[in-house]
Design a protein around this motif. Sequence first.
Motif, PDB file in Angstrom:
ATOM      1  N   GLY A 125      42.657  17.269 122.539  1.00 47.56           N
ATOM      2  CA  GLY A 125      42.596  17.597 121.122  1.00 47.56           C
ATOM      3  C   GLY A 125      41.480  16.878 120.396  1.00 47.56           C
ATOM      4  N   LEU A 126      41.314  15.591 120.676  1.00 54.83           N
ATOM      5  CA  LEU A 126      40.238  14.839 120.026  1.00 54.83           C
ATOM      6  C   LEU A 126      38.875  15.403 120.416  1.00 54.83           C
ATOM      7  CD1 LEU A 126      41.597  11.199 120.428  1.00 54.83           C
ATOM      8  CD2 LEU A 126      41.572  12.590 118.336  1.00 54.83           C
ATOM      9  N   HIS A 127      38.727  15.779 121.668  1.00 60.13           N
ATOM     10  CA  HIS A 127      37.466  16.371 122.123  1.00 60.13           C
ATOM     11  C   HIS A 127      37.214  17.702 121.415  1.00 60.13           C
ATOM     12  CE1 HIS A 127      34.906  18.744 124.959  1.00 60.13           C
ATOM     13  NE2 HIS A 127      34.224  17.614 124.914  1.00 60.13           N
ATOM     14  N   TRP A 128      38.242  18.539 121.323  1.00 57.29           N
ATOM     15  CA  TRP A 128      38.079  19.861 120.687  1.00 57.29           C
ATOM     16  C   TRP A 128      37.741  19.717 119.205  1.00 57.29           C
ATOM     17  CZ3 TRP A 128      39.828  22.920 116.791  1.00 57.29           C
ATOM     18  CH2 TRP A 128      39.562  24.290 116.880  1.00 57.29           C
ATOM     19  N   LEU A 129      38.428  18.821 118.506  1.00 57.93           N
ATOM     20  CA  LEU A 129      38.163  18.629 117.079  1.00 57.93           C
ATOM     21  C   LEU A 129      36.742  18.140 116.841  1.00 57.93           C
ATOM     22  CD1 LEU A 129      41.557  17.014 116.091  1.00 57.93           C
ATOM     23  CD2 LEU A 129      40.711  19.232 115.301  1.00 57.93           C
ATOM     24  N   SER A 130      36.261  17.289 117.728  1.00 62.18           N
ATOM     25  CA  SER A 130      34.887  16.810 117.607  1.00 62.18           C
ATOM     26  C   SER A 130      33.889  17.925 117.844  1.00 62.18           C
ATOM     27  CB  SER A 130      34.657  15.673 118.600  1.00 62.18           C
ATOM     28  OG  SER A 130      33.294  15.310 118.654  1.00 62.18           O
ATOM     29  N   GLU A 131      34.127  18.726 118.892  1.00 61.98           N
ATOM     30  CA  GLU A 131      33.182  19.775 119.269  1.00 61.98           C
ATOM     31  C   GLU A 131      33.207  20.960 118.320  1.00 61.98           C
ATOM     32  OE1 GLU A 131      30.936  20.089 121.969  1.00 61.98           O
ATOM     33  OE2 GLU A 131      31.191  17.908 121.990  1.00 61.98           O
ATOM     34  N   HIS A 132      34.404  21.375 117.898  1.00 62.21           N
ATOM     35  CA  HIS A 132      34.535  22.641 117.173  1.00 62.21           C
ATOM     36  C   HIS A 132      34.745  22.479 115.673  1.00 62.21           C
ATOM     37  CE1 HIS A 132      34.698  25.119 120.846  1.00 62.21           C
ATOM     38  NE2 HIS A 132      35.322  24.073 121.381  1.00 62.21           N
ATOM     39  N   ARG A 133      35.239  21.345 115.232  1.00 60.64           N
ATOM     40  CA  ARG A 133      35.437  21.119 113.799  1.00 60.64           C
ATOM     41  C   ARG A 133      34.576  19.972 113.268  1.00 60.64           C
ATOM     42  NH1 ARG A 133      39.675  23.835 111.292  1.00 60.64           N
ATOM     43  NH2 ARG A 133      40.019  25.749 112.479  1.00 60.64           N
ATOM     44  N   LYS A 134      33.763  19.389 114.134  1.00 61.30           N
ATOM     45  CA  LYS A 134      32.859  18.299 113.756  1.00 61.30           C
ATOM     46  C   LYS A 134      33.599  17.162 113.069  1.00 61.30           C
ATOM     47  CE  LYS A 134      29.749  20.991 115.416  1.00 61.30           C
ATOM     48  NZ  LYS A 134      29.353  20.790 116.844  1.00 61.30           N
ATOM     49  N   ALA A 135      34.817  16.904 113.507  1.00 59.38           N
ATOM     50  CA  ALA A 135      35.620  15.837 112.904  1.00 59.38           C
ATOM     51  C   ALA A 135      35.006  14.474 113.206  1.00 59.38           C
ATOM     52  CB  ALA A 135      37.041  15.903 113.441  1.00 59.38           C
ATOM     53  N   LEU A 152      48.963   5.688 119.083  1.00 53.87           N
ATOM     54  CA  LEU A 152      47.859   5.636 118.131  1.00 53.87           C
ATOM     55  C   LEU A 152      46.869   4.519 118.461  1.00 53.87           C
ATOM     56  CD1 LEU A 152      49.749   6.539 114.843  1.00 53.87           C
ATOM     57  CD2 LEU A 152      48.248   7.988 116.235  1.00 53.87           C
ATOM     58  N   SER A 153      47.334   3.491 119.162  1.00 49.18           N
ATOM     59  CA  SER A 153      46.401   2.488 119.668  1.00 49.18           C
ATOM     60  C   SER A 153      45.463   3.118 120.695  1.00 49.18           C
ATOM     61  CB  SER A 153      47.168   1.322 120.287  1.00 49.18           C
ATOM     62  OG  SER A 153      46.294   0.386 120.875  1.00 49.18           O
ATOM     63  N   ILE A 154      46.021   3.994 121.538  1.00 45.99           N
ATOM     64  CA  ILE A 154      45.197   4.716 122.504  1.00 45.99           C
ATOM     65  C   ILE A 154      44.229   5.644 121.774  1.00 45.99           C
ATOM     66  CG2 ILE A 154      45.296   6.487 124.313  1.00 45.99           C
ATOM     67  CD1 ILE A 154      47.982   5.136 125.162  1.00 45.99           C
ATOM     68  N   ALA A 155      44.707   6.309 120.734  1.00 42.19           N
ATOM     69  CA  ALA A 155      43.830   7.180 119.940  1.00 42.19           C
ATOM     70  C   ALA A 155      42.699   6.384 119.306  1.00 42.19           C
ATOM     71  CB  ALA A 155      44.641   7.891 118.861  1.00 42.19           C
ATOM     72  N   ARG A 156      43.032   5.208 118.775  1.00 44.83           N
ATOM     73  CA  ARG A 156      42.000   4.368 118.138  1.00 44.83           C
ATOM     74  C   ARG A 156      40.887   4.024 119.131  1.00 44.83           C
ATOM     75  NH1 ARG A 156      41.160   0.714 114.001  1.00 44.83           N
ATOM     76  NH2 ARG A 156      43.146   1.172 112.972  1.00 44.83           N
ATOM     77  N   ALA A 157      41.250   3.776 120.376  1.00 43.85           N
ATOM     78  CA  ALA A 157      40.244   3.455 121.392  1.00 43.85           C
ATOM     79  C   ALA A 157      39.448   4.688 121.812  1.00 43.85           C
ATOM     80  CB  ALA A 157      40.923   2.830 122.610  1.00 43.85           C
ATOM     81  N   MET A 158      40.072   5.862 121.781  1.00 38.43           N
ATOM     82  CA  MET A 158      39.409   7.096 122.206  1.00 38.43           C
ATOM     83  C   MET A 158      38.450   7.650 121.165  1.00 38.43           C
ATOM     84  SD  MET A 158      42.149   9.596 124.048  1.00 38.43           S
ATOM     85  CE  MET A 158      42.775   9.297 125.694  1.00 38.43           C
ATOM     86  N   ILE A 159      38.812   7.554 119.914  1.00 43.38           N
ATOM     87  CA  ILE A 159      38.082   8.250 118.842  1.00 43.38           C
ATOM     88  C   ILE A 159      36.590   7.935 118.833  1.00 43.38           C
ATOM     89  CG2 ILE A 159      37.842   8.279 116.314  1.00 43.38           C
ATOM     90  CD1 ILE A 159      40.970   8.413 116.254  1.00 43.38           C
ATOM     91  N   PRO A 160      36.156   6.688 118.994  1.00 43.63           N
ATOM     92  CA  PRO A 160      34.706   6.426 119.017  1.00 43.63           C
ATOM     93  C   PRO A 160      33.982   7.127 120.156  1.00 43.63           C
ATOM     94  CG  PRO A 160      35.912   4.395 118.614  1.00 43.63           C
ATOM     95  CD  PRO A 160      36.922   5.430 118.998  1.00 43.63           C
ATOM     96  N   ARG A 161      34.676   7.389 121.261  1.00 46.80           N
ATOM     97  CA  ARG A 161      34.042   8.101 122.373  1.00 46.80           C
ATOM     98  C   ARG A 161      33.672   9.522 121.994  1.00 46.80           C
ATOM     99  NH1 ARG A 161      38.649   6.933 126.462  1.00 46.80           N
ATOM    100  NH2 ARG A 161      38.216   9.098 127.008  1.00 46.80           N
ATOM    101  N   PHE A 162      34.339  10.060 120.979  1.00 44.05           N
ATOM    102  CA  PHE A 162      34.043  11.410 120.527  1.00 44.05           C
ATOM    103  C   PHE A 162      33.266  11.395 119.212  1.00 44.05           C
ATOM    104  CE2 PHE A 162      38.010  11.800 123.038  1.00 44.05           C
ATOM    105  CZ  PHE A 162      37.514  12.597 124.059  1.00 44.05           C
ATOM    106  N   GLY A 163      32.612  10.267 118.936  1.00 38.90           N
ATOM    107  CA  GLY A 163      31.755  10.176 117.764  1.00 38.90           C
ATOM    108  C   GLY A 163      32.473   9.974 116.450  1.00 38.90           C
TER     109      GLY A 163
END
Length: 347
Positions: A125-135, A152-163
């Motif tokens: 989901g994080l990858h798709w939102l970055s690619e298709h919604r420029k989140a 959400l700790s895992i999400a916090r670590a992932m989010i920078p990887r998707f810009g």
Amino acid sequence: MRRVQIGLLIQQTGPAGIWSPSAEACARLAVSEINRHSGILKQHVELVVQDAGTSATDAHAATRRALRHGAHGIVGMLPSYARRAVADAAMNAVPFIYTPQYEGTAAEAQTITTGETAAELLAPGLHWLSEHRKAQSYFLCGSDYVWPRASLSIARAMIPRFGGKVVGEAFTPVGTDTYDGLIERIKRARPDVVLPYFLGTDGISFNRSFHEAGLCPRVLRFTSAIDETIVYGLPPEATENLFVSSGYFASVRSHNNGAFLERYHTAYGETPPPVNSFGQSCYEGIYSLASLVEQAEAFDARRVHRLAGRTEQQRTARGLKSKAVVGGRQPIFLARLDGYDFKVMTV
């Protein structure tokens, strides 16, 4: 024919109680199917449902009740804060299968987890939102216990990887029904995406408040904590711009899911509890326990644990018969809400 008992531990009250009707229905369907195919170890299976209450202490007591009543194995669909209490109460006396999605860590050696992990559910989901919604900016919020906090700790670590970057984070006690303060924090942060991880009916309350604040048309939401049962508690307008990842949706188009839904509706009629990932996990949990016990040739927790991770499931609603109970992973689906319909997307 001799008989064996499986204890099903589900919360019938509190925020997670919203899933108990579908969880029990799916578990009973699995048991009836297994009994039509000679049971487990050629013994007839009885399902004993125990209310796990709303605390770890309640779950521990429910496990002890199940064991006193003769349960040969435990299948649990309950929040992560109660998982260790169940494992401790079972004390390796019987196998314990924990079925829902979870944060991805289970320190209890006596627990066999079958659900999807937070990392598996968040990444697509994080990858798709970055690619298709420029989140680019994200606000993280959820109920204050281990599953939302760890996820959400895992999400916090992932989010920078998707810009992206995290612009806010907040947790509320389980059972909260007023979210005005949290909504104001979200408004001030002006995120592109909110990741709401609330337990059961708390998710209904939060998303209603989100809608009433007029945020649905302007702010995306992405989570794995929402399912068909929770969505039916919302007005259809409250699902605008809502994306959900899951290992199972009732709307998944496949021969195996179609056959599963046909059996479900044949058993319970046209208006049963809605099928959802949390309830359906109990169906797979029963089958996983049955398969492991058949391979171990006994309801022996230590022998079952030695097999966990390489024993094939007999059947799942998704039809992946060759996947391992623990070691092999199921596919993750991403869906966009259209009113009450989960539209599964290609990712």
